[in-house]
Scaffold this active site. Sequence first.
Site, PDB file in Angstrom:
ATOM      1  N   ASP A 156       6.945 -11.105  24.043  1.00 18.10           N
ATOM      2  CA  ASP A 156       6.980 -12.367  23.290  1.00 18.10           C
ATOM      3  C   ASP A 156       6.526 -12.241  21.843  1.00 18.10           C
ATOM      4  O   ASP A 156       6.250 -13.241  21.205  1.00 18.10           O
ATOM      5  CB  ASP A 156       6.163 -13.449  24.013  1.00 18.10           C
ATOM      6  CG  ASP A 156       4.675 -13.381  23.698  1.00 18.10           C
ATOM      7  OD1 ASP A 156       4.166 -12.252  23.534  1.00 18.10           O
ATOM      8  OD2 ASP A 156       4.048 -14.445  23.603  1.00 18.10           O
ATOM      9  N   GLU A 157       6.427 -11.028  21.321  1.00 18.84           N
ATOM     10  CA  GLU A 157       5.989 -10.920  19.922  1.00 18.84           C
ATOM     11  C   GLU A 157       6.624  -9.728  19.226  1.00 18.84           C
ATOM     12  O   GLU A 157       6.977  -8.736  19.855  1.00 18.84           O
ATOM     13  CB  GLU A 157       4.465 -10.827  19.829  1.00 18.84           C
ATOM     14  CG  GLU A 157       3.882  -9.652  20.553  1.00 18.84           C
ATOM     15  CD  GLU A 157       2.369  -9.559  20.395  1.00 18.84           C
ATOM     16  OE1 GLU A 157       1.874  -9.563  19.257  1.00 18.84           O
ATOM     17  OE2 GLU A 157       1.695  -9.455  21.434  1.00 18.84           O
ATOM     18  N   ASP A 210       4.755 -14.710  17.412  1.00 18.24           N
ATOM     19  CA  ASP A 210       4.228 -14.614  18.780  1.00 18.24           C
ATOM     20  C   ASP A 210       4.424 -15.967  19.474  1.00 18.24           C
ATOM     21  O   ASP A 210       3.990 -16.997  18.961  1.00 18.24           O
ATOM     22  CB  ASP A 210       2.739 -14.253  18.704  1.00 18.24           C
ATOM     23  CG  ASP A 210       2.118 -13.981  20.073  1.00 18.24           C
ATOM     24  OD1 ASP A 210       1.117 -13.256  20.121  1.00 18.24           O
ATOM     25  OD2 ASP A 210       2.623 -14.507  21.086  1.00 18.24           O
TER      26      ASP A 210
END
Length: 394
Positions: free
Chosen positions: A108-109, A14
């Site tokens: 984003d993860e 993340d």
Amino acid sequence: MAEADSPRDIIHVDMDAFYAAVEMHDDPRLRGRPVIVGGIGNRGVVSTASYAARRFGVHSAQPIATARRLCPQGVFLPVRMSRYRAVSEQVFDVFSHYTPLVEPLSIDEAFLDVTGSKRLFGTALQIARDIKQRIAEATGLTASAGIGPSKFIAKIASDLQKPDGLTLVEPDRVTDFLDPLPITRMWGVGAVMRRKLQKLGIGTIGDLRRMPATVLTARFGRQGTHLHALASGHDPRPVVTARNAKSIGNEETFPEDILDRAALLRELLALSLQVGQRLRSSGCVGRTITLKVRYPDFVSVTRSVTSSEPTSDGQQIYRRCIELLKKTEAGRQPVRLLGIAVSQLTRGPRHRQLALLTSLDQDLRAERLNRAIDEVHRTHGADKLVAGTLLDHD
Ligand code: TTP
Ligand code: MG
């Protein structure tokens, strides 16, 4: 041994303060300052805040006006979605170097199953280190990683030493790791469930584990069973890539057959919003929407439509399903079950860039609304939110 029970090495990665970190990277004068990215204007909300800004109490989903009051010296910047998507691409390119088993959770993860990658790249810990290093080289940004034998453990671990964290949980240390953590750390437990658990005197994941599973099941049904299994470190859920999931959907059998058209549309809307949420939480968008209608005599029909633009937006899914519903006997005949499936899936960020160029504003608004819906679902449960105006489409 069943495949799901075999030892696995899962990494959750993340990015740290993602949008704000991109802004600070692109303008080094901002480094170390309280940077707040969000809808500028007094009715906007905070998308994210740099760690310096978080010290003032600024956080995601907070009204910008509140953030300005808490942190008057903050640097407030608008959202530059296309830039974040481009960086996201670079990050996901790093992941795909190590394993094809990548499950995106958001821009984003992602989860990575690296069980089969170890012979080539070394231990899971080594792989996580390399991934962080390569992300830094490619983007100039830091990421946090958690490594564990399941998605649940890896997800919790990645959050524990943010920013720039690296947390390894060995399979035989799972209970030691989980037990002392407050249940607020449990991925998948919303505020409502948390309060219910707290009323039972459950404060930590260890409290939850020591509670007899039968008690939790009697009280909360299947969700109770599931939570107890998680607290005990059992989580066989596989890493599901956009490519190997053929479709994402949901269906509902009604307690009583429905004839009333308005009632059918309400059910269709609720289903559409849920399916949109599932698509977003698995980082997917899809082009084909299939509506399934089952009549009281158990005869089912399906109707499909394929568009050039993939979507993960519940409202768009709903609008297309209204058209599909018109091609069935629903409303003339009673309906026993409705189902929606979205297929022709691809990963979210990459395939939304084109639409972004032509309708940036609309795209951003839909994205913000969807985030808000997801947040309400997370904290209040899935049935608490119905977008009333959407029901007028008929
Ligand atoms: P997160 O990974 O939840 O947050 P983050 O990367 O900013 O910070 P952390 O270090 O705690 O991971 O979300 C990723 C991006 O998604 C975030 O930078 C901005 C966006 N976002 C929103 O727009 N609204 C929201 O409510 C949240 C939670 C995130
Ligand atoms: Mg993040």
